[in-house]
Design a protein around this motif. Structure first.
Motif, PDB file in Angstrom:
ATOM      1  N   LEU A 209       0.811  -1.105   0.122  1.00 16.06           N
ATOM      2  CA  LEU A 209       0.051   0.013  -0.002  1.00 16.06           C
ATOM      3  C   LEU A 209       0.752   1.424  -0.042  1.00 16.06           C
ATOM      4  CD1 LEU A 209      -2.795  -1.122   2.472  1.00 16.06           C
ATOM      5  CD2 LEU A 209      -3.025  -0.935   0.078  1.00 16.06           C
ATOM      6  N   GLU A 210       1.810   1.161   0.636  1.00 18.61           N
ATOM      7  CA  GLU A 210       2.868   2.274   0.761  1.00 18.61           C
ATOM      8  C   GLU A 210       3.469   2.695  -0.394  1.00 18.61           C
ATOM      9  OE1 GLU A 210       6.862   3.242   3.283  1.00 18.61           O
ATOM     10  OE2 GLU A 210       5.392   2.479   4.345  1.00 18.61           O
ATOM     11  N   ASN A 211       4.034   1.845  -1.084  1.00 14.70           N
ATOM     12  CA  ASN A 211       5.025   2.021  -2.294  1.00 14.70           C
ATOM     13  C   ASN A 211       3.989   2.253  -3.434  1.00 14.70           C
ATOM     14  OD1 ASN A 211       7.934   1.554  -1.764  1.00 14.70           O
ATOM     15  ND2 ASN A 211       6.977   0.114  -0.515  1.00 14.70           N
ATOM     16  N   LEU A 212       2.696   1.764  -3.495  1.00 12.45           N
ATOM     17  CA  LEU A 212       1.739   1.980  -4.697  1.00 12.45           C
ATOM     18  C   LEU A 212       0.612   3.264  -4.504  1.00 12.45           C
ATOM     19  CD1 LEU A 212       0.865  -1.710  -5.805  1.00 12.45           C
ATOM     20  CD2 LEU A 212       2.880  -0.181  -6.742  1.00 12.45           C
ATOM     21  N   PHE A 213       0.191   3.243  -3.403  1.00 10.74           N
ATOM     22  CA  PHE A 213      -0.769   4.189  -3.213  1.00 10.74           C
ATOM     23  C   PHE A 213      -0.774   5.147  -1.889  1.00 10.74           C
ATOM     24  CE2 PHE A 213      -2.337  -0.234  -4.212  1.00 10.74           C
ATOM     25  CZ  PHE A 213      -2.678   0.012  -5.558  1.00 10.74           C
ATOM     26  N   GLY A 214       0.016   4.913  -1.170  1.00 11.12           N
ATOM     27  CA  GLY A 214       0.121   6.156   0.014  1.00 11.12           C
ATOM     28  C   GLY A 214       0.257   5.297   1.201  1.00 11.12           C
ATOM     29  N   ARG A 215       0.789   5.750   2.262  1.00 10.53           N
ATOM     30  CA  ARG A 215       0.960   5.131   3.953  1.00 10.53           C
ATOM     31  C   ARG A 215      -0.422   5.198   4.341  1.00 10.53           C
ATOM     32  NH1 ARG A 215       6.574   7.347   6.952  1.00 10.53           N
ATOM     33  NH2 ARG A 215       8.017   6.923   5.288  1.00 10.53           N
ATOM     34  N   VAL A 216      -0.193   3.859   5.184  1.00 13.16           N
ATOM     35  CA  VAL A 216      -1.695   3.855   5.869  1.00 13.16           C
ATOM     36  C   VAL A 216      -1.923   4.687   7.011  1.00 13.16           C
ATOM     37  CG1 VAL A 216      -2.958   1.922   7.274  1.00 13.16           C
ATOM     38  CG2 VAL A 216      -1.275   1.085   5.219  1.00 13.16           C
ATOM     39  N   ARG A 217      -3.036   5.151   6.897  1.00  7.41           N
ATOM     40  CA  ARG A 217      -3.258   6.336   8.323  1.00  7.41           C
ATOM     41  C   ARG A 217      -4.168   5.667   9.372  1.00  7.41           C
ATOM     42  NH1 ARG A 217       1.086   8.872   7.724  1.00  7.41           N
ATOM     43  NH2 ARG A 217       1.173  10.418   5.911  1.00  7.41           N
ATOM     44  N   SER A 218      -5.094   4.912   9.117  1.00  5.59           N
ATOM     45  CA  SER A 218      -5.726   4.098  10.100  1.00  5.59           C
ATOM     46  C   SER A 218      -6.178   2.763   9.611  1.00  5.59           C
ATOM     47  CB  SER A 218      -7.136   5.044  10.332  1.00  5.59           C
ATOM     48  OG  SER A 218      -7.878   4.917   9.319  1.00  5.59           O
ATOM     49  N   VAL A 219      -6.458   1.995  10.563  1.00  7.92           N
ATOM     50  CA  VAL A 219      -6.771   0.460  10.506  1.00  7.92           C
ATOM     51  C   VAL A 219      -7.967   0.140  11.086  1.00  7.92           C
ATOM     52  CG1 VAL A 219      -5.068  -0.085  11.955  1.00  7.92           C
ATOM     53  CG2 VAL A 219      -5.917  -1.869  10.329  1.00  7.92           C
ATOM     54  N   TYR A 220      -8.866  -0.686  10.649  1.00  4.62           N
ATOM     55  CA  TYR A 220      -9.843  -1.368  11.340  1.00  4.62           C
ATOM     56  C   TYR A 220      -9.754  -2.927  10.659  1.00  4.62           C
ATOM     57  CZ  TYR A 220     -14.151  -3.492  13.045  1.00  4.62           C
ATOM     58  OH  TYR A 220     -15.016  -4.406  13.468  1.00  4.62           O
ATOM     59  N   ALA A 221      -9.592  -3.818  11.648  1.00  2.00           N
ATOM     60  CA  ALA A 221      -9.620  -5.196  11.240  1.00  2.00           C
ATOM     61  C   ALA A 221     -10.282  -6.036  12.365  1.00  2.00           C
ATOM     62  CB  ALA A 221      -8.059  -5.631  11.530  1.00  2.00           C
ATOM     63  N   GLN A 222     -10.806  -7.374  11.674  1.00  2.00           N
ATOM     64  CA  GLN A 222     -11.487  -8.143  12.393  1.00  2.00           C
ATOM     65  C   GLN A 222     -10.917  -9.557  12.037  1.00  2.00           C
ATOM     66  OE1 GLN A 222     -14.495  -8.193  14.554  1.00  2.00           O
ATOM     67  NE2 GLN A 222     -13.482 -10.054  14.986  1.00  2.00           N
ATOM     68  N   THR A 223     -10.208 -10.029  13.112  1.00  2.00           N
ATOM     69  CA  THR A 223      -9.537 -11.445  12.958  1.00  2.00           C
ATOM     70  C   THR A 223     -10.536 -12.562  13.364  1.00  2.00           C
ATOM     71  OG1 THR A 223      -8.540 -11.538  15.335  1.00  2.00           O
ATOM     72  CG2 THR A 223      -7.490 -10.337  13.439  1.00  2.00           C
ATOM     73  N   ALA A 224     -10.077 -13.772  13.108  1.00  2.00           N
ATOM     74  CA  ALA A 224     -10.841 -15.038  13.217  1.00  2.00           C
ATOM     75  C   ALA A 224      -9.870 -16.180  13.321  1.00  2.00           C
ATOM     76  CB  ALA A 224     -12.062 -15.337  12.299  1.00  2.00           C
ATOM     77  N   THR A 225     -10.117 -17.229  14.133  1.00  2.00           N
ATOM     78  CA  THR A 225      -9.322 -18.293  14.173  1.00  2.00           C
ATOM     79  C   THR A 225     -10.473 -19.321  13.826  1.00  2.00           C
ATOM     80  OG1 THR A 225      -7.881 -17.742  16.097  1.00  2.00           O
ATOM     81  CG2 THR A 225      -8.344 -20.247  15.601  1.00  2.00           C
ATOM     82  N   HIS A 226     -10.697 -19.564  12.441  1.00  2.00           N
ATOM     83  CA  HIS A 226     -11.905 -20.363  12.000  1.00  2.00           C
ATOM     84  C   HIS A 226     -11.622 -21.884  12.258  1.00  2.00           C
ATOM     85  CE1 HIS A 226     -13.750 -16.861  10.191  1.00  2.00           C
ATOM     86  NE2 HIS A 226     -12.912 -16.695   9.226  1.00  2.00           N
ATOM     87  N   ILE A 227     -10.314 -22.261  12.259  1.00  2.00           N
ATOM     88  CA  ILE A 227     -10.071 -23.796  12.305  1.00  2.00           C
ATOM     89  C   ILE A 227      -9.520 -23.686  13.537  1.00  2.00           C
ATOM     90  CG2 ILE A 227      -8.970 -25.788  11.656  1.00  2.00           C
ATOM     91  CD1 ILE A 227     -11.096 -24.780   9.613  1.00  2.00           C
ATOM     92  N   PRO A 228     -10.263 -24.144  14.889  1.00  2.00           N
ATOM     93  CA  PRO A 228      -9.823 -24.195  16.278  1.00  2.00           C
ATOM     94  C   PRO A 228      -8.798 -25.443  16.547  1.00  2.00           C
ATOM     95  CG  PRO A 228     -11.887 -25.106  16.200  1.00  2.00           C
ATOM     96  CD  PRO A 228     -11.885 -24.634  14.839  1.00  2.00           C
ATOM     97  N   GLU A 229      -8.739 -26.548  15.765  1.00  2.00           N
ATOM     98  CA  GLU A 229      -7.916 -27.405  15.933  1.00  2.00           C
ATOM     99  C   GLU A 229      -7.078 -27.742  14.545  1.00  2.00           C
ATOM    100  OE1 GLU A 229      -9.317 -30.180  19.799  1.00  2.00           O
ATOM    101  OE2 GLU A 229      -9.696 -30.897  17.974  1.00  2.00           O
ATOM    102  N   ARG A 230      -5.897 -28.011  14.587  1.00  2.00           N
ATOM    103  CA  ARG A 230      -5.124 -28.755  13.474  1.00  2.00           C
ATOM    104  C   ARG A 230      -4.293 -29.868  13.982  1.00  2.00           C
ATOM    105  NH1 ARG A 230      -4.952 -25.360   8.694  1.00  2.00           N
ATOM    106  NH2 ARG A 230      -6.289 -23.392   9.161  1.00  2.00           N
TER     107      ARG A 230
END
Length: 380
Positions: A209-230
């Motif tokens: 993102l930084e090298n092609l479009f511009g530096r990141v100014r803010s982030v909103y993320a949602q993470t998940a552990t979809h597979i709880p056992e491996r």
């Protein structure tokens, strides 16, 4: 003019990425072509010194490729004056200690990302390198993919007009390890071992993102552990404690909005394992690993939403391919050549430890954003 050689201490090349991309397809390939070409017409050959914990693996690797030097003693390798560059492709948890040793020994350092597990450690590495006055660099291989090079060609040519948004899709199904073996090592799925897709991929998205479009100014993320056992490499079931998917929204300089989904729990229904769609006022493009398609505003059709009628248009037929117009070399090899020129003749190399620290910071803020359920400012 006979080429000179410099020693390159390579730590962690018994792993898949370190072996395939950095040893075989970069360092050894550079030597096969006669070395790194310098601006004065001379060339530099790289003399790899393999370092790792398993002497049997190191001995076999050295024998298979005719490499004279290998050792399990990093300190001894760093003590050799002719060894000017240290390269690190270890697991992230082991990286900081080894890189600091190389910095203290006065070696120029080139390392895989992320540079550290925490932003404090990543910044400390950047500060230590600056204080010691050594050249430093971080692998940012995605920038040299043919698809993204073609995308950059469109950006640099003003094709998009004002860029509005970027949509990224990355990932594939990593088998759980029970009925089919997993394509990735089990530590990737344990937080306690430095695993997780955010720490793995958000540093990539930061530099793309930084090298092609511009530096990141803010982030909103949602993470998940979809597979709880491996199931691990020994056939034993373990708890997957790390995130295996992340859904991020990034605000960039200039108001561009980027949305990137990263997942090891998605089945691929796209042309390539990673794709970025860029939409602008004058045109759009979709770039993958190798290819890039575009659609100018003058050639944009006028779809009409009508759920009562079947769709007869083949929307992809309205896009054109960006031509190669060049031969694209291995991206890892290109960046190795750039770093060697940076060390030997002070050629420009913008992908330093400071940029690596920005990637770690984005990963850290992404995890925190998910935990707190809010958008976070990245800062300068």
């Amino acid at each position: 003019m006979s080429p000179r050689s410099i020693g390159v201490v390579m730590n962690g090349v018994t792993g898949r990425m370190g072996y395939r991309q950095h040893l075989v397809r970069s360092v050894l390939a550079i030597n096969e072509q006669g070395g790194v070409a310098l601006s004065d017409g001379s060339r530099v050959l790289l003399r790899p010194v393999l370092v790792g914990r398993n002497p049997d693996k190191l001995a076999k690797l050295a024998a298979d490729h005719g490499i004279a030097d290998w050792t399990t003693d990093l300190d001894a390798a760093l003590a050799v004056e002719e060894n000017q560059i240290y390269f690190d492709a270890q697991v992230t948890q082991a990286r900081v200690k080894s890189v600091l040793k190389a910095i203290e020994a006065g070696k120029h350092v080139y390392t895989e990302k992320p540079t550290a597990e925490t932003v404090e450690e990543a910044v400390a590495l950047a500060q230590a390198a600056e204080a010691r006055g050594i050249k430093n660099g971080v692998v940012q291989d995605k920038l040299f993919l043919p698809g993204l090079l073609k995308l950059k060609r469109l950006i640099d040519g003003g094709f998009f007009g004002r860029i509005l948004s970027v949509r990224g899709e990355f990932g594939y199904w990593v088998f759980e390890g029970d009925w089919q073996s997993a394509q990735r090592p089990s530590w990737n799925y344990r937080t306690e071992d430095g695993g997780g897709i955010v720490l793995d991929m958000f540093p990539h998205w930061a530099y793309v993102l930084e090298n092609l479009f511009g530096r990141v100014r803010s982030v909103y993320a949602q993470t998940a552990t979809h597979i709880p056992e491996r199931v691990d490499e020994r056939g034993e079931t373990y708890a997957a404690t790390a995130d295996d998917a992340a859904y991020g929204v990034f605000e960039l300089e200039g108001g561009i909005i980027a949305q990137i989904n990263s997942s090891w729990c998605v089945r691929v229904n796209r042309d390539e394992l990673v794709e970025f769609q860029v939409d602008g006022t004058h045109g759009s493009a979709v770039a993958g690993l190798r290819n890039c398609r575009f659609q100018h505003r003058a050639g944009t059709p006028k779809p009409v939403w009508n759920p009562d009628l079947p769709v007869t248009a083949r929307f992809r037929d309205d896009w054109q391919e960006v031509p190669d117009n060049d031969e694209f070399d291995n991206g890892f090899k290109i960046q190795w050549e750039m770093f060697v020129r940076h060390v030997v003749e002070d050629a420009p190399f913008p992908y330093d430890f400071a940029s690596g620290a920005r990637g770690v910071r984005l990963a850290e803020l992404g995890l925190r954003s998910s935990a707190e359920g809010r958008r976070l400012e990245v800062g300068a």
